[in-house]
Design a protein around this motif. Structure first.
Motif, PDB file in Angstrom:
ATOM      1  N   TYR A  92      -2.815  -0.027  -9.689  1.00 55.98           N
ATOM      2  CA  TYR A  92      -2.054   0.317 -10.886  1.00 55.98           C
ATOM      3  C   TYR A  92      -2.565  -0.495 -12.061  1.00 55.98           C
ATOM      4  O   TYR A  92      -3.250  -1.492 -11.893  1.00 55.98           O
ATOM      5  CB  TYR A  92      -0.546   0.150 -10.685  1.00 55.98           C
ATOM      6  CG  TYR A  92      -0.089  -1.256 -10.427  1.00 55.98           C
ATOM      7  CD1 TYR A  92       0.226  -2.116 -11.476  1.00 55.98           C
ATOM      8  CD2 TYR A  92       0.038  -1.734  -9.135  1.00 55.98           C
ATOM      9  CE1 TYR A  92       0.660  -3.399 -11.249  1.00 55.98           C
ATOM     10  CE2 TYR A  92       0.474  -3.028  -8.894  1.00 55.98           C
ATOM     11  CZ  TYR A  92       0.783  -3.860  -9.955  1.00 55.98           C
ATOM     12  OH  TYR A  92       1.206  -5.126  -9.721  1.00 55.98           O
ATOM     13  N   CYS A 118       0.824  -1.219   0.000  1.00 53.24           N
ATOM     14  CA  CYS A 118       0.000   0.000   0.000  1.00 53.24           C
ATOM     15  C   CYS A 118       0.855   1.264   0.000  1.00 53.24           C
ATOM     16  O   CYS A 118       0.385   2.321  -0.409  1.00 53.24           O
ATOM     17  CB  CYS A 118      -0.930   0.012   1.205  1.00 53.24           C
ATOM     18  SG  CYS A 118      -2.364  -1.026   0.995  1.00 53.24           S
ATOM     19  N   THR A 136       3.100   1.922  -1.958  1.00 50.52           N
ATOM     20  CA  THR A 136       3.421   2.315  -3.331  1.00 50.52           C
ATOM     21  C   THR A 136       2.210   2.807  -4.103  1.00 50.52           C
ATOM     22  O   THR A 136       2.341   3.203  -5.251  1.00 50.52           O
ATOM     23  CB  THR A 136       4.050   1.139  -4.093  1.00 50.52           C
ATOM     24  OG1 THR A 136       3.102   0.079  -4.190  1.00 50.52           O
ATOM     25  CG2 THR A 136       5.316   0.658  -3.412  1.00 50.52           C
ATOM     26  N   GLY A 137       1.044   2.762  -3.524  1.00 51.35           N
ATOM     27  CA  GLY A 137      -0.159   3.233  -4.192  1.00 51.35           C
ATOM     28  C   GLY A 137      -1.295   2.243  -4.055  1.00 51.35           C
ATOM     29  O   GLY A 137      -1.092   1.080  -3.751  1.00 51.35           O
ATOM     30  N   LYS A 138      -2.502   2.720  -4.267  1.00 45.94           N
ATOM     31  CA  LYS A 138      -3.681   1.887  -4.079  1.00 45.94           C
ATOM     32  C   LYS A 138      -3.921   0.930  -5.238  1.00 45.94           C
ATOM     33  O   LYS A 138      -4.361  -0.186  -5.051  1.00 45.94           O
ATOM     34  CB  LYS A 138      -4.903   2.769  -3.858  1.00 45.94           C
ATOM     35  CG  LYS A 138      -6.124   2.002  -3.434  1.00 45.94           C
ATOM     36  CD  LYS A 138      -7.195   2.946  -2.970  1.00 45.94           C
ATOM     37  CE  LYS A 138      -8.427   2.190  -2.600  1.00 45.94           C
ATOM     38  NZ  LYS A 138      -8.549   1.917  -1.212  1.00 45.94           N
TER      39      LYS A 138
END
Length: 73
Positions: free
Chosen positions: A29, A23, A25-27
């Protein structure tokens, strides 16, 4: 009583800890037409807490659940 063994719970805990780290690194992709959406942080924390409670129950320890005050208006 847990439906999981201690070994299974420890494996689950590692998987959910990995999700927590992911999480950062981002929700979600997208790669080409495929998309990965990660669980939300609150859900991950709930699952980690539940796993810890199950491990505590298997070992006879007190629950690790924190009691949070509820404000009523």
């Amino acid at each position: 009583m847990s439906i999981f063994t201690q070994t299974e719970l420890l494996e689950l805990r590692e998987q959910w800890k990995g999700a927590l780290k992911a999480c950062a690194t981002g929700k979600s992709y997208r790669i080409d037409d495929r998309e990965l959406t990660r669980y939300d942080l609150d859900e991950i924390r709930r699952m980690l807490g539940w796993i810890e409670d199950q491990l505590a129950a298997l070992s006879g320890r007190a629950s690790s659940m924190l009691v949070r005050p509820r404000i009523c208006r």
